[in-house]
Design a protein around this motif. Sequence first.
Motif, PDB file in Angstrom:
ATOM      1  N   THR A 146       0.819  -1.226   0.000  1.00 24.92           N
ATOM      2  CA  THR A 146       0.000   0.000   0.000  1.00 24.92           C
ATOM      3  C   THR A 146       0.846   1.267   0.000  1.00 24.92           C
ATOM      4  O   THR A 146       0.314   2.367   0.151  1.00 24.92           O
TER       5      THR A 146
ATOM      6  N   TYR B  31       2.744   2.381  -2.526  1.00 29.05           N
ATOM      7  CA  TYR B  31       2.757   3.053  -3.825  1.00 29.05           C
ATOM      8  C   TYR B  31       1.508   3.898  -3.990  1.00 29.05           C
ATOM      9  O   TYR B  31       0.566   3.810  -3.196  1.00 29.05           O
ATOM     10  N   GLU B  32       1.522   4.685  -5.064  1.00 30.90           N
ATOM     11  CA  GLU B  32       0.331   5.462  -5.380  1.00 30.90           C
ATOM     12  C   GLU B  32      -0.850   4.541  -5.641  1.00 30.90           C
ATOM     13  O   GLU B  32      -1.989   4.837  -5.301  1.00 30.90           O
ATOM     14  N   ARG B  33      -0.555   3.416  -6.294  1.00 32.80           N
ATOM     15  CA  ARG B  33      -1.576   2.413  -6.522  1.00 32.80           C
ATOM     16  C   ARG B  33      -1.175   1.128  -5.789  1.00 32.80           C
ATOM     17  O   ARG B  33      -0.007   0.735  -5.768  1.00 32.80           O
ATOM     18  N   LYS B  34      -2.127   0.482  -5.167  1.00 34.50           N
ATOM     19  CA  LYS B  34      -1.838  -0.750  -4.454  1.00 34.50           C
ATOM     20  C   LYS B  34      -1.351  -1.815  -5.419  1.00 34.50           C
ATOM     21  O   LYS B  34      -1.810  -1.903  -6.560  1.00 34.50           O
ATOM     22  N   GLN B  35      -0.400  -2.623  -4.952  1.00 38.74           N
ATOM     23  CA  GLN B  35       0.147  -3.695  -5.779  1.00 38.74           C
ATOM     24  C   GLN B  35       0.129  -5.010  -4.998  1.00 38.74           C
ATOM     25  O   GLN B  35       0.484  -5.050  -3.814  1.00 38.74           O
ATOM     26  N   ASP B  36      -0.275  -6.069  -5.684  1.00 35.45           N
ATOM     27  CA  ASP B  36      -0.236  -7.396  -5.069  1.00 35.45           C
ATOM     28  C   ASP B  36       1.201  -7.903  -5.054  1.00 35.45           C
ATOM     29  O   ASP B  36       1.936  -7.771  -6.048  1.00 35.45           O
TER      30      ASP B  36
END
Length: 398
Positions: free
Chosen positions: A350, A352-357
Amino acid sequence: MPVSTLYTCPSSRTARHPLAVAALSAMLMLGLAHTAAANTYPVSPAQRATADQVAQRGVPLSELAPNAPDTYTVKTGDTLWAISQIFLKSPWRWPELWGMNHEQINNPHLIYPGQVLMLVKQDGMARLQLGQERSAGDTSDTVKLSPRIRSSDSDVAAIAAIPLNLIEPFLNDAVVFDADALATAPRVVASPEGRVLVTKGDLAYARGDFSAANEYRVFRNTVPLRDPGTQEILGYEARYLGTADLIRPGEERSDGDGHSEIVPATLRVKTVRQEIGVGDRLAPVLQRNFLRYVPHAPSQAVEGRIVSIYGDSLNAGQNQIVALNRGAQDGLERGHVLALWQKGRNAVDTTYERKQDIVLPDERHGVLFVFQVYSRVSYALIISVKEPVRAGDRFSRP
């Protein structure tokens, strides 16, 4: 009769024990053995010789347990795994502490109650040596060293690698056959008075070749063991039912009128895990020498997956049995110690600007001890573990 010899050079002030008993341990984790094991190529004779020389120096002082004693007297009920935990942070490095080479690992002498283990520290390395045995009631702190030879008619008095009760129940239970092995094995064909099932103490009648032994294990239908990755069948696990003793062999005889009669062999059911019935198969009881399990690390890299948990459990814990998708053709041996890994869980970044799996790294959380090896499958005892073990979990060289 087996004869075990413990020898010390008369000119030496310290006793030398060339090797330890069947200890739950792993050998040769230093020097070029590490380099060779980093790939899938076999360890060369030169590399193994170098690793042997390194192993004979002992272990670095940093590998000792924080409260490792200077001496320890072996007691009845001790195991080498338990003793190694007294001296070492990593118990499977026991052979290095003794300075054992690869040849000695495969041909161990024995350690007996009453023997005194001495921790000798020199030049930043630690070694174990043997002092003179203490007699009953001797509470002296003085340890004398002298040449000696032990001869024994039996290995019963020697301490074992691990508590034998953890392995014994599974040496008959856990059996893997080739696809058609049980198809040609002796089989139960009838029971007294036409009973469907027989149990302990009952007679059973069987046909087949009974020349191999007088004691037999009884099995039901096999279950295929599949590789977790490829789904290839590696072998067939037979469900163990019990044991039976051969009372009378079968025969074919004439009735006097030119007709032959087939008389099946007679067996008496000795032990039962489940009731035995017509069609169940028999295989000779194998003799096991538990004291000759000599734990050690594989000499080259090995990785694999757990095929299944023995029994009907979905997961396993300490002192349970698992089947592995590696066997003799992959270089596994009885006594190999393996590291157990837990697959990293899925998570979300969480930051990053966008959540990443993301997937977290696998974590080492246990130790396996291989006690039975077949061509493509092995069985191992879970010596220690932090989290539940499941089919598909990974193992590697420690």
